[in-house]
Design a protein around this motif. Structure first.
Motif, short mmCIF file in Angstrom:
data_model
loop_
_atom_site.label_atom_id
_atom_site.label_comp_id
_atom_site.label_asym_id
_atom_site.label_seq_id
_atom_site.Cartn_x
_atom_site.Cartn_y
_atom_site.Cartn_z
N LEU A 19 0.81 -1.22 0.00
CA LEU A 19 0.00 0.00 0.00
C LEU A 19 0.85 1.26 0.00
CD1 LEU A 19 -2.98 -0.78 2.39
CD2 LEU A 19 -2.85 -0.99 -0.09
N GLN A 20 1.99 1.19 0.65
CA GLN A 20 2.82 2.40 0.73
C GLN A 20 3.62 2.65 -0.55
OE1 GLN A 20 3.10 -0.31 2.57
NE2 GLN A 20 5.22 -0.95 2.90
N GLU A 21 3.58 1.69 -1.49
CA GLU A 21 4.31 1.85 -2.73
C GLU A 21 3.43 2.49 -3.80
OE1 GLU A 21 6.28 -1.71 -4.05
OE2 GLU A 21 6.80 -2.31 -2.00
N SER A 22 4.06 3.10 -4.77
CA SER A 22 3.35 3.79 -5.84
C SER A 22 3.15 2.85 -7.03
CB SER A 22 4.14 5.02 -6.28
OG SER A 22 3.69 5.49 -7.53
N SER A 23 1.90 2.76 -7.49
CA SER A 23 1.64 1.92 -8.67
C SER A 23 2.30 2.51 -9.91
CB SER A 23 0.13 1.79 -8.88
OG SER A 23 -0.50 3.06 -8.95
N ALA A 24 2.35 3.83 -9.98
CA ALA A 24 3.01 4.48 -11.11
C ALA A 24 4.50 4.15 -11.14
CB ALA A 24 2.81 5.99 -11.04
N ASP A 25 5.12 4.13 -9.95
CA ASP A 25 6.54 3.78 -9.88
C ASP A 25 6.75 2.33 -10.31
OD1 ASP A 25 7.11 6.29 -9.01
OD2 ASP A 25 7.35 5.75 -6.89
N TRP A 26 5.78 1.47 -9.97
CA TRP A 26 5.90 0.05 -10.35
C TRP A 26 5.92 -0.06 -11.88
CZ3 TRP A 26 3.48 -3.53 -13.35
CH2 TRP A 26 3.81 -4.87 -13.14
N LEU A 63 7.84 -1.98 -16.31
CA LEU A 63 7.37 -1.92 -17.69
C LEU A 63 8.08 -0.85 -18.51
CD1 LEU A 63 3.52 -2.31 -17.04
CD2 LEU A 63 5.23 -4.10 -17.45
N GLY A 64 8.88 -0.06 -17.84
CA GLY A 64 9.69 0.92 -18.55
C GLY A 64 8.93 2.13 -19.05
N GLN A 65 7.77 2.38 -18.50
CA GLN A 65 7.01 3.55 -18.92
C GLN A 65 6.04 3.96 -17.83
OE1 GLN A 65 3.61 2.78 -21.75
NE2 GLN A 65 4.81 0.92 -22.16
N ALA A 66 5.61 5.22 -17.90
CA ALA A 66 4.68 5.73 -16.91
C ALA A 66 3.25 5.36 -17.32
CB ALA A 66 4.81 7.23 -16.78
N ALA A 67 2.36 5.32 -16.34
CA ALA A 67 0.95 5.07 -16.61
C ALA A 67 0.29 6.33 -17.14
CB ALA A 67 0.25 4.61 -15.34
N ASN A 68 -0.54 6.18 -18.17
CA ASN A 68 -1.26 7.33 -18.71
C ASN A 68 -2.41 7.76 -17.81
OD1 ASN A 68 0.37 7.15 -20.99
ND2 ASN A 68 -1.02 5.73 -22.01
N ARG A 69 -2.96 6.77 -17.10
CA ARG A 69 -4.13 7.04 -16.25
C ARG A 69 -4.13 6.06 -15.09
NH1 ARG A 69 -8.91 4.45 -16.67
NH2 ARG A 69 -8.37 3.71 -18.76
N VAL A 70 -4.48 6.55 -13.90
CA VAL A 70 -4.59 5.70 -12.71
C VAL A 70 -5.96 5.94 -12.10
CG1 VAL A 70 -3.68 5.14 -10.43
CG2 VAL A 70 -2.10 5.80 -12.28
N GLU A 71 -6.73 4.86 -11.94
CA GLU A 71 -8.09 4.95 -11.39
C GLU A 71 -8.24 3.99 -10.22
OE1 GLU A 71 -12.68 3.79 -12.76
OE2 GLU A 71 -11.00 3.60 -14.17
N LYS A 72 -8.59 4.54 -9.08
CA LYS A 72 -8.83 3.69 -7.90
C LYS A 72 -10.20 3.03 -8.02
CE LYS A 72 -5.93 6.33 -4.70
NZ LYS A 72 -4.92 5.26 -4.56
N LEU A 73 -10.26 1.72 -7.76
CA LEU A 73 -11.52 0.97 -7.78
C LEU A 73 -11.96 0.66 -6.35
CD1 LEU A 73 -10.71 -1.52 -10.69
CD2 LEU A 73 -11.80 0.73 -10.81
N ALA A 74 -13.16 0.16 -6.22
CA ALA A 74 -13.71 -0.13 -4.88
C ALA A 74 -12.88 -1.21 -4.19
CB ALA A 74 -15.16 -0.57 -5.00
N ASN A 75 -12.57 -0.95 -2.91
CA ASN A 75 -11.84 -1.94 -2.13
C ASN A 75 -12.72 -3.16 -1.87
OD1 ASN A 75 -9.77 -0.09 -2.05
ND2 ASN A 75 -10.28 0.64 0.01
#
Length: 370
Positions: free
Chosen positions: A285-292, A297-309
């Motif tokens: 949880l403390q890590e960034s999905s964009a950093d992952w 994958l060698g590239q940044a995410a164009n869009r990040v959307e949080k879904l229902a837990n």
């Protein structure tokens, strides 16, 4: 054995009930080979018959023999198992099939100790295989049988406790021996031996009459001398496992999609939680999905959307899942780490060997995109 029940009377009551009311047309009963009984018994561990039947039929259609199962890739086996849960059962079944081919000439051993030496086969499963498919006199002690014995003989304590389990095994052995004394010991075409009929009768009683939450005591052949019923304490037995608060863990699941709408899956290591299954990438949880995405994958995410837990419960902990949907540019079909990651069309991914909560997420995503 209590004074209320002579072993022969108990066994005879079960045998007579089974002859009239027992289940005799389940898929694995129509052709009770050792292999078919083995697969059914493994599937039935902690799983209801109605759930197992379609899985069993699909499994037999794809792997009709020990040889066919042994030749399969682990991913094929897990894909047919997906949704049944307790995936170690499937991995052990596959491993055991290969041992049977390598060490036993392709035939399941007909000795209790040799069967129990195979991965995933304990004493009760081995007893079921040998009695139901071979007519041998070996007791069983699955959850249904434990419940019937615990109630009839008012056996206190959780059946999984070593002390209680030893007592139940003594009872199971004594009663099976009595069944052999009062029933025919000769195998006849189309009929179970006395041991097989008694074992199947005990399982059927627990599954259809002496059920966990709604026991139907009136038609039970054992009700006249059932100690739990006689003391109005049927629901007390068997006692539940002492409960401890389940620990909770949290993780973030990444639903990464490329510009073609494909989803990224990762294959888990062959052992451990969901071993060998395909799942979604996950980060703490403390890590960034964009950093992952940037790192793997060698590239940044164009869009990040949080879904229902959501929460998924295991027998030993609860997993709080925080899913995120990420969009990136298209990539190659497989992505590093020795082909442990791959891109798949969303509909195809939902049919892979994936855990139930992953499948639920993918189906939600698929429905949303329609």
């Amino acid at each position: 054995m209590t004074a209320a029940w002579l072993p022969e009377a108990f066994a005879n009551a079960v045998l007579e009930w089974f002859a009239h009311f027992g289940r005799k047309n389940l898929p694995w009963q129509l052709e009770p080979t050792p292999y078919r009984v083995w697969v059914s018994e493994v599937m039935l561990q902690q799983t209801q018959v109605a759930v197992v039947i379609p899985y069993f039929e699909r499994f037999m259609g794809r792997f009709p023999s020990v040889s066919a199962l042994a030749k399969a890739e682990p991913d094929e086996v897990l894909q047919l198992w997906a949704g049944l849960g307790y995936y170690a059962r499937a991995r052990n079944l596959h491993r055991a099939a290969r041992v049977v081919i390598d060490q036993h000439g392709g035939m399941l051993p007909q000795e209790l100790e040799l069967l129990m030496a195979l991965p995933g086969i304990g004493r009760s499963t081995a007893g079921a295989i040998l009695s139901l498919a071979g007519g041998q006199a070996h007791a069983i002690l699955d959850g249904n049988v434990k419940r019937v014995l615990a109630r009839c003989f008012a056996i206190a304590g959780w059946p999984g406790a070593s002390r209680v389990q030893k007592r139940l095994w003594v009872l199971a052995d004594d009663l099976l021996a009595a069944a052999n004394r009062v029933g025919s010991t000769q195998m006849q075409p189309g009929r179970l031996s006395a041991a097989g009929a008694y074992n199947q009768g005990m399982m059927d009683l627990g599954a259809t009459v002496c059920t966990r939450t709604a026991p139907d005591c009136d038609p039970c052949p054992l009700s006249r001398h059932c100690l739990a019923l006689g003391t109005d304490s049927v629901r007390r037995y068997p006692e539940s496992k002492p409960r401890r608060p389940l620990p909770r863990r949290a993780t973030r699941w990444l639903l990464v999609q490329d510009s073609d709408g494909r989803i990224l899956l990762e294959q888990r290591p062959p052992t451990g939680l969901w071993g060998g299954l395909w799942t979604l990438p996950e980060v703490a949880l403390q890590e960034s999905s964009a950093d992952w995405c940037a790192q793997h994958l060698g590239q940044a995410a164009n869009r990040v959307e949080k879904l229902a837990n959501r929460r998924h419960s295991f027998s030993h902990f609860q997993l709080d899942i925080h899913p995120e949907r990420l969009a990136i540019a298209a990539l190659a079909d497989r992505v590093g780490e020795d082909d442990a990651r791959l891109w798949m069309a969303l509909e195809s991914a939902s049919k892979m060997a994936i855990p139930a909560p992953v499948k639920a997420l993918l189906l939600e995503l698929l429905a949303a995109d329609l």
